[in-house]
Design a protein around this motif. Structure first.
Motif, short mmCIF file in Angstrom:
data_model
loop_
_atom_site.label_atom_id
_atom_site.label_comp_id
_atom_site.label_asym_id
_atom_site.label_seq_id
_atom_site.Cartn_x
_atom_site.Cartn_y
_atom_site.Cartn_z
N TYR A 167 89.25 25.32 24.91
CA TYR A 167 90.38 24.39 24.95
C TYR A 167 91.65 25.10 24.50
O TYR A 167 91.78 25.46 23.32
CB TYR A 167 90.13 23.18 24.04
CG TYR A 167 88.90 22.39 24.41
CD1 TYR A 167 88.88 21.62 25.56
CD2 TYR A 167 87.76 22.42 23.63
CE1 TYR A 167 87.75 20.90 25.92
CE2 TYR A 167 86.64 21.71 23.98
CZ TYR A 167 86.64 20.94 25.12
OH TYR A 167 85.52 20.23 25.47
N GLU A 168 92.57 25.31 25.42
CA GLU A 168 93.82 25.98 25.07
C GLU A 168 94.84 24.94 24.64
O GLU A 168 95.33 24.18 25.47
CB GLU A 168 94.34 26.78 26.27
CG GLU A 168 93.52 28.01 26.62
CD GLU A 168 93.50 29.08 25.52
OE1 GLU A 168 94.44 29.10 24.69
OE2 GLU A 168 92.54 29.86 25.49
N VAL A 169 95.16 24.88 23.38
CA VAL A 169 96.17 23.95 22.88
C VAL A 169 97.27 24.74 22.18
O VAL A 169 97.09 25.91 21.84
CB VAL A 169 95.56 22.90 21.92
CG1 VAL A 169 94.42 22.15 22.58
CG2 VAL A 169 95.10 23.53 20.63
N LYS A 170 98.41 24.10 22.02
CA LYS A 170 99.56 24.77 21.40
C LYS A 170 100.10 23.95 20.22
O LYS A 170 99.91 22.74 20.17
CB LYS A 170 100.70 24.90 22.42
CG LYS A 170 100.44 25.89 23.52
CD LYS A 170 101.62 25.89 24.50
CE LYS A 170 101.22 26.48 25.82
NZ LYS A 170 102.16 26.14 26.89
N GLY A 171 100.81 24.62 19.34
CA GLY A 171 101.56 23.94 18.28
C GLY A 171 100.72 23.06 17.38
O GLY A 171 101.16 21.97 16.99
N THR A 172 99.53 23.52 17.01
CA THR A 172 98.65 22.72 16.16
C THR A 172 99.24 22.58 14.75
O THR A 172 99.69 23.55 14.15
CB THR A 172 97.25 23.36 16.09
OG1 THR A 172 96.79 23.59 17.41
CG2 THR A 172 96.27 22.47 15.36
N LYS A 173 99.25 21.35 14.25
CA LYS A 173 99.72 21.08 12.89
C LYS A 173 98.75 20.11 12.22
O LYS A 173 98.07 19.35 12.90
CB LYS A 173 101.10 20.42 12.92
CG LYS A 173 102.21 21.36 13.33
CD LYS A 173 103.53 20.64 13.38
CE LYS A 173 104.56 21.52 14.07
NZ LYS A 173 105.71 20.77 14.54
N THR A 174 98.70 20.16 10.90
CA THR A 174 97.89 19.18 10.17
C THR A 174 98.78 18.47 9.15
O THR A 174 99.75 19.03 8.65
CB THR A 174 96.71 19.84 9.43
OG1 THR A 174 97.23 20.80 8.52
CG2 THR A 174 95.77 20.53 10.38
N LYS A 175 98.43 17.20 8.90
CA LYS A 175 99.12 16.40 7.88
C LYS A 175 98.06 15.66 7.09
O LYS A 175 96.94 15.49 7.57
CB LYS A 175 100.03 15.36 8.53
CG LYS A 175 101.18 15.91 9.28
CD LYS A 175 101.99 14.79 9.89
CE LYS A 175 103.03 15.36 10.83
NZ LYS A 175 103.80 14.32 11.51
N GLU A 176 98.44 15.21 5.91
CA GLU A 176 97.50 14.39 5.14
C GLU A 176 98.13 13.02 4.88
O GLU A 176 99.33 12.92 4.65
CB GLU A 176 97.18 15.07 3.81
CG GLU A 176 95.95 14.43 3.20
CD GLU A 176 95.56 14.98 1.85
OE1 GLU A 176 96.38 15.68 1.24
OE2 GLU A 176 94.44 14.67 1.42
N ILE A 177 97.29 11.99 4.98
CA ILE A 177 97.75 10.65 4.66
C ILE A 177 97.01 10.16 3.42
O ILE A 177 95.80 10.29 3.34
CB ILE A 177 97.47 9.67 5.82
CG1 ILE A 177 98.25 10.08 7.06
CG2 ILE A 177 97.83 8.25 5.44
CD1 ILE A 177 98.03 9.14 8.23
N ILE A 178 97.76 9.64 2.46
CA ILE A 178 97.16 9.02 1.27
C ILE A 178 97.57 7.55 1.28
O ILE A 178 98.77 7.26 1.38
CB ILE A 178 97.65 9.71 -0.02
CG1 ILE A 178 97.37 11.21 0.04
CG2 ILE A 178 96.99 9.10 -1.25
CD1 ILE A 178 98.21 12.03 -0.91
N THR A 179 96.60 6.66 1.25
CA THR A 179 96.93 5.22 1.24
C THR A 179 96.37 4.57 -0.02
O THR A 179 95.31 4.98 -0.51
CB THR A 179 96.34 4.49 2.46
OG1 THR A 179 94.92 4.66 2.46
CG2 THR A 179 96.89 5.00 3.76
N PHE A 180 97.09 3.60 -0.55
CA PHE A 180 96.60 2.83 -1.69
C PHE A 180 97.36 1.52 -1.79
O PHE A 180 98.33 1.28 -1.05
CB PHE A 180 96.70 3.64 -3.00
CG PHE A 180 98.04 4.26 -3.26
CD1 PHE A 180 99.05 3.53 -3.86
CD2 PHE A 180 98.29 5.57 -2.90
CE1 PHE A 180 100.29 4.10 -4.11
CE2 PHE A 180 99.53 6.16 -3.14
CZ PHE A 180 100.54 5.42 -3.75
N VAL A 181 96.91 0.68 -2.70
CA VAL A 181 97.55 -0.61 -2.95
C VAL A 181 98.23 -0.55 -4.31
O VAL A 181 97.64 -0.09 -5.28
CB VAL A 181 96.50 -1.75 -2.93
CG1 VAL A 181 97.14 -3.07 -3.30
CG2 VAL A 181 95.83 -1.83 -1.57
#
Lengths: 91, 91
Positions: free
Chosen positions: B32-46
């Motif tokens: 699979y040739e993909v470009k511009g891969t980025k990662t992010k993290e989501i933190i959710t709480f109340v």
């Protein structure tokens, strides 16, 4: 066609999340009482595919093979068609 | 008031992201040739707070002190007021 892909990976309900537990405990030590802390990961990339359905099929394959562990993770896939036109109406 | 909080943490532009690089290389090995891969993290709480502004101030503090490293991370905060009414109009 180029597509902007966003894969959101989260733990299935009931799975332990030590990272979230640690965050919640650390926030409490700083004086912030929060509840129900969860963490998710987002992976974004650009993919070339013939159609949106083709893109979704490919990304689903990637999730099953590499991006997620289907036993412990849920995942959602967002696909946005990239607008590569120059805005002059030539396309 | 209870608020649903979502903090999205990403690396600032120009920061190296070895995780994303590894994902992109591994996808290429699977064909699979993909470009511009980025990662992010989501933190959710109340979180309980007096108002939306109060909630935002508290969460911004949490980000600066614990959830992010402001030197290398960007973060965005989404705040959604939880609807705890029973739907009968008694509130």
């Amino acid at each position: 066609m180029m597509y902007d892909i966003e894969v959101k990976v989260s733990l299935k309900p009931g799975m332990l999340n030590p990272e979230a537990t640690t965050i919640q405990r650390s926030l409490a030590l700083l004086g912030y009482e929060v509840k129900g802390t969860k963490t998710k990961e987002i992976i974004t990339f650009v993919l070339e595919a013939d159609s949106e359905d083709d893109a979704r099929e490919k990304v689903d394959d990637m999730c099953q093979k590499l991006l997620c562990n289907p036993i412990i993770h849920n995942y959602t896939i967002n696909i946005i068609k990239m607008d590569l036109s120059c805005g002059c109406g030539c396309e």
